[in-house]
Enzyme design. Sequence first.
Site, PDB file in Angstrom:
ATOM      1  N   GLU A 174      -1.205 -13.089  25.896  1.00  0.00           N
ATOM      2  CA  GLU A 174      -2.509 -13.066  25.628  1.00  0.00           C
ATOM      3  C   GLU A 174      -3.739 -12.633  26.648  1.00  0.00           C
ATOM      4  OE1 GLU A 174      -2.679 -16.977  22.730  1.00  0.00           O
ATOM      5  OE2 GLU A 174      -2.081 -16.851  24.863  1.00  0.00           O
ATOM      6  N   ASP A 193      -2.328 -10.248  28.782  1.00  0.00           N
ATOM      7  CA  ASP A 193      -2.316  -8.777  28.657  1.00  0.00           C
ATOM      8  C   ASP A 193      -3.029  -8.179  27.677  1.00  0.00           C
ATOM      9  OD1 ASP A 193      -0.341  -8.523  30.506  1.00  0.00           O
ATOM     10  OD2 ASP A 193       1.188  -8.460  29.259  1.00  0.00           O
ATOM     11  N   LYS A 247      13.022  -5.777  33.923  1.00  0.00           N
ATOM     12  CA  LYS A 247      11.860  -6.377  34.658  1.00  0.00           C
ATOM     13  C   LYS A 247      12.025  -8.085  34.662  1.00  0.00           C
ATOM     14  CE  LYS A 247       6.746  -6.470  34.168  1.00  0.00           C
ATOM     15  NZ  LYS A 247       6.690  -7.730  34.612  1.00  0.00           N
ATOM     16  N   ARG A 278       3.052 -12.639  46.804  1.00  0.00           N
ATOM     17  CA  ARG A 278       2.168 -11.255  46.496  1.00  0.00           C
ATOM     18  C   ARG A 278       0.884 -11.967  47.062  1.00  0.00           C
ATOM     19  NH1 ARG A 278       2.474  -8.372  41.081  1.00  0.00           N
ATOM     20  NH2 ARG A 278       1.690 -10.335  40.357  1.00  0.00           N
ATOM     21  N   GLU A 324      11.811 -10.075  43.276  1.00  0.00           N
ATOM     22  CA  GLU A 324      11.698 -11.422  42.403  1.00  0.00           C
ATOM     23  C   GLU A 324      12.547 -12.642  42.986  1.00  0.00           C
ATOM     24  OE1 GLU A 324       9.174 -11.020  39.811  1.00  0.00           O
ATOM     25  OE2 GLU A 324       8.992  -9.080  41.034  1.00  0.00           O
ATOM     26  N   LYS A 333      11.053   3.952  36.631  1.00  0.00           N
ATOM     27  CA  LYS A 333      10.436   4.438  37.617  1.00  0.00           C
ATOM     28  C   LYS A 333      10.883   5.850  37.791  1.00  0.00           C
ATOM     29  CE  LYS A 333      10.876  -0.050  39.855  1.00  0.00           C
ATOM     30  NZ  LYS A 333      11.460  -0.948  40.810  1.00  0.00           N
TER      31      LYS A 333
HETATM   32  S1  IVH Z   1       8.569  -2.377  40.736  1.00  0.00           S
HETATM   33  C1  IVH Z   1       4.521  -1.270  42.949  1.00  0.00           C
HETATM   34  N1  IVH Z   1      10.514  -3.462  39.226  1.00  0.00           N
HETATM   35  O1  IVH Z   1       6.635  -7.116  37.576  1.00  0.00           O
HETATM   36  C2  IVH Z   1       5.012  -2.303  42.079  1.00  0.00           C
HETATM   37  N2  IVH Z   1       8.464  -4.902  39.409  1.00  0.00           N
HETATM   38  O2  IVH Z   1       4.305  -6.820  36.180  1.00  0.00           O
HETATM   39  C3  IVH Z   1       6.431  -2.203  41.882  1.00  0.00           C
HETATM   40  N3  IVH Z   1       8.874  -7.061  38.362  1.00  0.00           N
HETATM   41  O3  IVH Z   1       4.691  -6.800  40.395  1.00  0.00           O
HETATM   42  C4  IVH Z   1       7.045  -3.022  40.902  1.00  0.00           C
HETATM   43  N4  IVH Z   1      10.965  -6.765  37.923  1.00  0.00           N
HETATM   44  O4  IVH Z   1       6.454  -8.302  40.894  1.00  0.00           O
HETATM   45  C5  IVH Z   1       9.275  -3.581  39.698  1.00  0.00           C
HETATM   46  N5  IVH Z   1      12.514  -4.161  38.336  1.00  0.00           N
HETATM   47  C6  IVH Z   1      11.303  -4.456  38.703  1.00  0.00           C
HETATM   48  C7  IVH Z   1      10.657  -5.824  38.350  1.00  0.00           C
HETATM   49  C8  IVH Z   1       9.120  -5.559  38.859  1.00  0.00           C
HETATM   50  C9  IVH Z   1       9.925  -7.522  38.055  1.00  0.00           C
HETATM   51  C10 IVH Z   1       7.372  -7.467  38.701  1.00  0.00           C
HETATM   52  C11 IVH Z   1       6.918  -7.174  40.187  1.00  0.00           C
HETATM   53  C12 IVH Z   1       5.796  -6.485  39.478  1.00  0.00           C
HETATM   54  C13 IVH Z   1       5.491  -6.914  38.044  1.00  0.00           C
HETATM   55  C14 IVH Z   1       4.505  -6.327  37.505  1.00  0.00           C
END
Ligand code: IVH
Length: 674
Positions: free
Chosen positions: A36, A38, A116, A137, A174, A290
């Site tokens: 929600e 988002d 993620k 963070r 994380e 990425k």
């Molecule tokens: S890369 C510059 N990779 O998801 C930010 N983030 O919703 C690069 N997260 O802030 C983040 N798994 O805390 C990245 N494999 C992953 C991730 C991940 C979880 C989190 C992270 C980020 C948030 C964004």
Amino acid sequence: MADAQTRRRVETLRVEIEAHRYRYYVLSDPSVTDAEFDVLLRELQELEAQHPELDHPDSPTHKVGAPPAGAFGEVRHRQPMLSLDNAFSFDELKRWAERNERMLEGARIRYTCELKIDGVAISVTYVNGRFEQAVTRGDGRTGENVTNNVRTIANVPDYLAVEDPPALLEARGEVFFPVAEFEQMNQDREDAGEARFANPRNAASGALRQKDPQKTAKRPLRLICHGAGAVQGLDARTHGAFLEWLGRAELPVAEQTRTFDALDEIRDFIEYWRAHRHDPIYELDGVVVKIDDVGMQRRLGNTSHGPRWAIAFKYPPEEQQTKLIDIFVNVGRTGKVTPFASFEPVLVAGSTLQLATLHNEDQARMKDVRPGDTIIVRKAGDVIPEVVGPVLPLRPEEVEKAGPWQFPKTCPFCGSPIERLEGEAASFCTNIDCPNRLLESLAHFASRGAMDIEGLGYETAKLLRDTGLVDNLADIYRLTAAGLLALEGFAERKVEMLLSGIEASKQQPLERLLIALNIRMIGGTVARIIARHFGTMDAIRAATVEDVANISGVGPTRAAALRSFLDNPSSQGLLDDLASLGLRMDTETTRVGDGLAGWTVVVTGNLEGFTRDEAKQAIEDRGGKATGSVSKKTSVVVVGADPGTAKITKAEELGVAMTDESGFVRLLESGTLS
Ligand code: IVH
């Protein structure tokens, strides 16, 4: 130019989003789900994109997180900890990739795909290879100093395992609470009469914020690293190479990460993990894509919110909010009274939900959801839908005033008292002839896994009960064509079909009858064990509690439940009636030897020649044990099509033998794997 209405909407969205951020980051007590949130953020982003004159550097669309809550010392990040833009469809992902290609002028781009992880973002700093600091963070610029707590996390090394460590390494990742341990902890809390934690992420966040690191140390937290902050003395050209280096330094990285050239491969990765979302030990809410090449990442740069070179593909949420309409209770086939919530239909993880069990009186009291509340409902994988709890900030005043929902004292179907035995969580309707109990027990008696009576489903059971043709289970075998033909909607063919289904069911073996009789705690596996052990109903009726309790796989509680059923005069009458009506009262001996005695076999995935039950039966018929989870005791894992990856990983970890279907057939035939 934006009109007044759009301006107002933008303002409202900003205020609302800031309030949600505060609840989420500072109070750790969100009042909306991530999904929600988002949706609101996305609406604001779109309005700002359409009306750039309304955009502002202070808008929440340019912010990450919220300022730290203040209980720990604050630390300024050497480099900001950014967030990620989201894609909710493959089209959006494609548009993102096309933009990258345009901006990089057609260069060949490789993408790294990662899961993620739904955890708590953290930055861990190593100076000359030595763990120095861990920071949450916070708002992306400043976070909370949780060094002493993170130090207790088992997979966070004190030193990097490399000979020549970099002067400075800030790894980003994380912290999560593994799902299995989370469920166990909640079960323990439930057993101890304590409230459950809402989800693993909240539990991880709570554990990280303990003032006493010894308390954090008692929680099974884990870290997985997925990126870099400030780094000096280490030069990786690609993201993949950086992750590999982290792995060599014994910092934890995800094993599922893959690098691809083509969008189709990325789509396959996303779809694979959508289907296997519950295999990893942590919760995940999407896939992060990425750009692998660090030079390209630098060329693309960041927005104030997140990097342009990465995007999060989000899966549909497994938690949603909805309105609780009312709480009802049902009386089941054993008389057990179960409260359940009825709420406005809501789409969760692909299915529309409107009912969810509240389990029992204690659970209902602990959750304290009240009609009129906004509630969070959750459906994770195959897990039955559950009510997580109320969203207290949204509770209307009149609902607060009305007080907690009260578990009924009398049965809503027959008015008899509801009783709760001492030391038990369950409550029961005290009337053995309760009409709802009769209906549920009729439907179960006739169901597939029990007597399997074709033509006797729930609706017919209801009709037979309502018309008084069936007052107890034995009455099913007293039904006549004349009686049935008088029922509405019952023509000759339907009657014939039902009667022949009933007649055929008389030949079901003893184990099916035991399952069908609605005896508390006697399900399929135990019924089979008992039937095989005693062979006939007369032998079961003559057995003592000890005789039954001593059978492996049964135990004293089930033995007592069986005895209490058999000692009840109305059950005795029922069993006598069923025998005189011609039902078979002995078991089929399917036992084909002891070739698998001492073997414990786990089957995962689909086999071509066996259903799950048939495979289980085949193992048991040879004296083996069939179980559902891999452990040190497992002798072999039989791997069919589409197997559970968690089971395979576990088998590999423990060095348990694995075989395919043909190996399984050989095992059944010869009792060996070779
Ligand atoms: S890369 C510059 N990779 O998801 C930010 N983030 O919703 C690069 N997260 O802030 C983040 N798994 O805390 C990245 N494999 C992953 C991730 C991940 C979880 C989190 C992270 C980020 C948030 C964004």
